[in-house]
Design a protein around this motif. Structure first.
Motif, PDB file in Angstrom:
ATOM      1  N   ASN A 141       0.826  -1.221   0.000  1.00  0.00           N
ATOM      2  CA  ASN A 141       0.000   0.000   0.000  1.00  0.00           C
ATOM      3  C   ASN A 141       0.852   1.259   0.000  1.00  0.00           C
ATOM      4  OD1 ASN A 141      -2.680  -0.748  -0.191  1.00  0.00           O
ATOM      5  ND2 ASN A 141      -2.859  -1.140   1.989  1.00  0.00           N
ATOM      6  N   TRP A 142       2.123   1.148   0.276  1.00  0.00           N
ATOM      7  CA  TRP A 142       3.004   2.305   0.328  1.00  0.00           C
ATOM      8  C   TRP A 142       3.556   2.671  -1.045  1.00  0.00           C
ATOM      9  CZ3 TRP A 142       6.368   0.544   5.064  1.00  0.00           C
ATOM     10  CH2 TRP A 142       5.555   0.457   6.186  1.00  0.00           C
ATOM     11  N   TYR A 143       3.261   1.868  -2.065  1.00  0.00           N
ATOM     12  CA  TYR A 143       3.786   2.152  -3.399  1.00  0.00           C
ATOM     13  C   TYR A 143       3.217   3.453  -3.960  1.00  0.00           C
ATOM     14  CZ  TYR A 143       6.467  -2.112  -4.030  1.00  0.00           C
ATOM     15  OH  TYR A 143       7.430  -3.094  -3.924  1.00  0.00           O
ATOM     16  N   GLU A 144       1.923   3.655  -3.832  1.00  0.00           N
ATOM     17  CA  GLU A 144       1.326   4.864  -4.394  1.00  0.00           C
ATOM     18  C   GLU A 144       1.909   6.137  -3.778  1.00  0.00           C
ATOM     19  OE1 GLU A 144      -2.986   6.744  -5.602  1.00  0.00           O
ATOM     20  OE2 GLU A 144      -2.932   4.991  -4.301  1.00  0.00           O
ATOM     21  N   PRO A 145       1.931   6.275  -2.458  1.00  0.00           N
ATOM     22  CA  PRO A 145       2.498   7.522  -1.921  1.00  0.00           C
ATOM     23  C   PRO A 145       4.010   7.646  -2.151  1.00  0.00           C
ATOM     24  CG  PRO A 145       1.836   6.068  -0.127  1.00  0.00           C
ATOM     25  CD  PRO A 145       1.344   5.445  -1.397  1.00  0.00           C
ATOM     26  N   LEU A 164       4.052  10.649  -4.826  1.00  0.00           N
ATOM     27  CA  LEU A 164       4.216  11.867  -4.025  1.00  0.00           C
ATOM     28  C   LEU A 164       5.693  12.104  -3.729  1.00  0.00           C
ATOM     29  CD1 LEU A 164       1.399  11.224  -1.379  1.00  0.00           C
ATOM     30  CD2 LEU A 164       1.238  12.606  -3.464  1.00  0.00           C
ATOM     31  N   ASP A 165       6.035  13.322  -3.415  1.00  0.00           N
ATOM     32  CA  ASP A 165       7.395  13.634  -2.977  1.00  0.00           C
ATOM     33  C   ASP A 165       7.474  13.737  -1.458  1.00  0.00           C
ATOM     34  OD1 ASP A 165       8.348  13.653  -5.598  1.00  0.00           O
ATOM     35  OD2 ASP A 165       7.990  15.805  -5.837  1.00  0.00           O
ATOM     36  N   ASN A 173      13.611  12.646  -8.164  1.00  0.00           N
ATOM     37  CA  ASN A 173      13.061  13.688  -7.282  1.00  0.00           C
ATOM     38  C   ASN A 173      13.388  13.345  -5.837  1.00  0.00           C
ATOM     39  OD1 ASN A 173      11.834  14.692  -9.566  1.00  0.00           O
ATOM     40  ND2 ASN A 173       9.756  14.632  -8.744  1.00  0.00           N
ATOM     41  N   ASN A 174      13.649  14.372  -5.042  1.00  0.00           N
ATOM     42  CA  ASN A 174      13.822  14.135  -3.613  1.00  0.00           C
ATOM     43  C   ASN A 174      12.489  13.717  -3.015  1.00  0.00           C
ATOM     44  OD1 ASN A 174      16.495  14.310  -2.935  1.00  0.00           O
ATOM     45  ND2 ASN A 174      16.437  16.504  -2.552  1.00  0.00           N
ATOM     46  N   TRP A 175      12.530  12.766  -2.122  1.00  0.00           N
ATOM     47  CA  TRP A 175      11.353  12.208  -1.458  1.00  0.00           C
ATOM     48  C   TRP A 175      11.612  12.279   0.032  1.00  0.00           C
ATOM     49  CZ3 TRP A 175      10.294   8.297   1.965  1.00  0.00           C
ATOM     50  CH2 TRP A 175       8.974   7.817   2.012  1.00  0.00           C
TER      51      TRP A 175
END
Length: 167
Positions: free
Chosen positions: A52-56, A60-61, A106-108
């Motif tokens: 479930n953590w793949y989408e965010p 998202l960054d 991108n920085n995350w």
């Protein structure tokens, strides 16, 4: 090109995870080797939840864990955990397929209520470490838990112990 490599590893490792989760008997779900460690059911549920953590992570960054709602579901039966895994892994695969490879550098950051929980790093590093390697780490723990209960575990990267004794 990176996306195809991520998908290939994802599919291979999802099958390994499926094999492992499929071998959990209901009788082992409450086992924990020490009181402070997760039970087999909790650990298996966490493994299913990582997908479930793949989408965010991909989309998202800034992943705000402060607003993330963890729902382990009904972990009283191994079949329920496996069903949750199947649902989550399907969604995660779609996320990877739809991801924009140009954003992988991108920085995350992971935060909670505006406070950084870990230093910012390139998204691809987070994908490999936070999503992929994190999952492999917990699979290893789950294998140890299952072995301690006398249950069989699948071979993932070559013969398991029982299979190696047959040679």
């Amino acid at each position: 090109m990176m996306k195809q490599a991520l998908i290939g590893e994802f599919m291979h490792e999802a099958e390994n995870t499926r094999k492992l989760l499929s071998m959990i008997p209901d009788s082992a779900l409450e086992y924990r080797p020490q009181p402070h460690l997760w039970s087999v059911g909790q650990l298996a549920s966490h493994i299913a939840e990582v997908y479930n953590w793949y989408e965010p992570t991909f989309d998202l960054d800034d992943f705000d864990m402060g607003s993330y709602k963890y729902d382990k579901g009904d972990i009283s039966k191994a079949a329920n955990i496996l069903a949750r895994f199947e649902e989550n892994v399907s969604k995660a695969k779609t996320v990877i397929e739809n991801s924009d490879e140009s954003k992988y550098m991108n920085n995350w950051i992971m935060s909670a209520g505006g406070n950084a929980l870990m230093p910012a790093m390139p998204k691809i590093q987070v994908i490999r470490g936070f999503l992929y390697n994190h999952l492999y780490h917990h699979r290893g723990e789950l294998i140890s838990h299952l072995r301690a209960t006398g249950n069989k575990v699948p071979s993932l990267y070559g013969p398991n112990y029982e299979e190696s004794q047959a040679f």
